[in-house]
Motif scaffolding. Sequence first.
Motif, PDB file in Angstrom:
ATOM      1  N   ALA A  14      -0.970  -1.206  -5.402  1.00  0.00           N
ATOM      2  CA  ALA A  14      -1.486   0.164  -5.526  1.00  0.00           C
ATOM      3  C   ALA A  14      -2.994   0.194  -5.736  1.00  0.00           C
ATOM      4  N   GLY A  15      -3.605  -0.972  -5.981  1.00  0.00           N
ATOM      5  CA  GLY A  15      -5.056  -1.044  -6.178  1.00  0.00           C
ATOM      6  C   GLY A  15      -5.498  -0.754  -7.598  1.00  0.00           C
ATOM      7  N   ARG A  16      -4.562  -0.688  -8.532  1.00  0.00           N
ATOM      8  CA  ARG A  16      -4.917  -0.422  -9.929  1.00  0.00           C
ATOM      9  C   ARG A  16      -5.317  -1.692 -10.668  1.00  0.00           C
ATOM     10  N   LEU A  17      -4.967  -2.853 -10.117  1.00  0.00           N
ATOM     11  CA  LEU A  17      -5.245  -4.137 -10.766  1.00  0.00           C
ATOM     12  C   LEU A  17      -6.010  -5.002  -9.778  1.00  0.00           C
ATOM     13  N   ASP A  18      -7.143  -5.552 -10.231  1.00  0.00           N
ATOM     14  CA  ASP A  18      -7.987  -6.396  -9.377  1.00  0.00           C
ATOM     15  C   ASP A  18      -7.393  -7.793  -9.304  1.00  0.00           C
TER      16      ASP A  18
ATOM     17  N   THR B  63      -5.622  -0.716 -18.826  1.00  0.00           N
ATOM     18  CA  THR B  63      -6.398   0.151 -17.930  1.00  0.00           C
ATOM     19  C   THR B  63      -5.657   0.405 -16.619  1.00  0.00           C
ATOM     20  N   ALA B  64      -4.816  -0.546 -16.189  1.00  0.00           N
ATOM     21  CA  ALA B  64      -4.036  -0.360 -14.964  1.00  0.00           C
ATOM     22  C   ALA B  64      -2.830   0.536 -15.195  1.00  0.00           C
ATOM     23  N   GLY B  65      -2.504   0.811 -16.460  1.00  0.00           N
ATOM     24  CA  GLY B  65      -1.375   1.685 -16.780  1.00  0.00           C
ATOM     25  C   GLY B  65      -0.037   0.969 -16.782  1.00  0.00           C
ATOM     26  N   ILE B  66      -0.055  -0.353 -16.807  1.00  0.00           N
ATOM     27  CA  ILE B  66       1.193  -1.115 -16.843  1.00  0.00           C
ATOM     28  C   ILE B  66       1.785  -1.079 -18.245  1.00  0.00           C
TER      29      ILE B  66
END
Length: 165
Positions: free
Chosen positions: A87-91, A103-106
């Motif tokens: 989803a592009g939330r985690l680098d 920060t990624a909401g996991i």
Amino acid sequence: MKLNEIHDNDGATKNRMRVGRGIGSGKGKTAGRGVKGQKARTGVSIKGFEGGQMPLHRRLPKRGFNNLYSTDLNEVNLGRVQQAVDAGRLDASAVVTVESLVTAGIIARPRDGVKLLGVGELTAKLSFEVTRASKSAVEAVEKIGGTVNVAYGAGISTRGKPAAE
């Protein structure tokens, strides 16, 4: 319909009982409190008091204990991490830490750290820095070419316990 025509359904509201208004009201004299004594007075509640007898909550034995050294860890599955990467939330190039997972909401908050579990499939080559990891998770990450660094207490709130160096 007008504002002055709005009202509750019939029987929805009930007038409060006005106590102490004479013998004919049915709630006169003692106002439903019985007679005399501590409990007839206002503002008194003696919860658990059994008239001098040992109360039930003191007669029963205590059970269990609170472990001073217990840790409250977030459990994160590899499949959930892969979803965040897709989803592009985690680098994928950066190290996956507790802060990056928040920060990624996991995970919602850091708690005492993160335990990495091997449920789900991981396709991205990632390097993790977590508090704990299961054998299956470590094997799955290393099979792809990633790394898992198990750093106990690294940047984690210890809830009043001394931080591990």
